[in-house]
Design a protein around this motif. Structure first.
Motif, PDB file in Angstrom:
ATOM      1  N   UNK A   1       0.948  -1.050  -0.111  1.00  0.00           N
ATOM      2  CA  UNK A   1      -0.704  -0.144   0.575  1.00  0.00           C
ATOM      3  C   UNK A   1       1.043   0.710  -0.487  1.00  0.00           C
ATOM      4  N   UNK A   2       0.030   1.972   0.313  1.00  0.00           N
ATOM      5  CA  UNK A   2       0.843   3.467   0.293  1.00  0.00           C
ATOM      6  C   UNK A   2       1.525   3.987   1.574  1.00  0.00           C
ATOM      7  N   UNK A   3       2.141   2.597   2.489  1.00  0.00           N
ATOM      8  CA  UNK A   3       2.728   3.484   3.795  1.00  0.00           C
ATOM      9  C   UNK A   3       3.561   1.877   3.690  1.00  0.00           C
ATOM     10  N   UNK A   4       4.922   2.016   3.965  1.00  0.00           N
ATOM     11  CA  UNK A   4       5.630   1.524   3.933  1.00  0.00           C
ATOM     12  C   UNK A   4       6.427   1.224   5.189  1.00  0.00           C
ATOM     13  N   UNK A   5       6.569   0.407   6.283  1.00  0.00           N
ATOM     14  CA  UNK A   5       6.734  -0.116   7.569  1.00  0.00           C
ATOM     15  C   UNK A   5       8.474   0.494   7.933  1.00  0.00           C
TER      16      UNK A   5
END
Length: 171
Positions: A106-110
């Motif tokens: 998605x649009x967030x990465x850890x």
């Protein structure tokens, strides 16, 4: 008689002008938010091997649980500022057959949490970056970003001192 005809024809015209006044620029328009609010802090708390209950505790209930893909949870968030362009963010979490978290997209990465930075560990989460419209530009030589990156790469980590155990014997 002539005045009543003039009044009857002008009345709808006045009504239309009054309705047209409702779209005057500068009128306050509300922000419209929909979906699950997802922050980078929430994504940073996710670890591979977390159970569905643990993920639900961190992220909240998913907006979409697909019948055809029961091992995937989708979190969507959109906001349309009053009079502005609509923005949308998406995160999909993937579980294995034992209901353990194995990946996200998605649009967030850890990112790296504070504990991992101190201890030097890294999570083994499978990351699949969502496709974007524009490609990331390479760092230009001599730019401020290149200088910052060089300083980060040259920084040396120091071990965190561990406190000595307390003496349990009375004095």
């Amino acid at each position: 008689m002539q005045n009543t005809k003039l009044m009857l024809t002008s009345l709808p015209l006045v009504g239309l002008l009054a309705l047209a006044g409702c779209t005057i620029p500068g009128v306050y328009k509300i922000d419209i938010q929909q979906g699950n609010v997802v922050t980078q802090d929430m994504i940073d708390q996710l670890r591979p091997g977390m159970t569905r209950r643990q993920v639900r505790f961190v992220m909240g209930s998913p907006l979409i649980t697909d019948t055809f893909h029961p091992d995937r949870w989708d979190y969507l968030y959109s906001i349309k500022p009053g009079g502005g362009q609509r923005l949308q963010e998406r995160v999909s979490l993937v579980f294995d057959t034992n209901d353990l978290l194995i990946g996200l997209a998605g649009d967030f990465l850890p990112g790296t949490t504070r504990e991992e930075e101190i201890m030097g560990g890294s999570g083994g989460t499978v990351i699949r970056k969502a496709p974007t419209e524009e490609a990331e530009e390479p760092i230009k030589p001599g730019s401020l970003l290149e200088e910052i990156q060089r300083e980060v790469d040259e920084a040396e980590s120091e071990p965190v001192p561990t406190p000595e155990p307390l003496d349990p014997s009375p004095q």
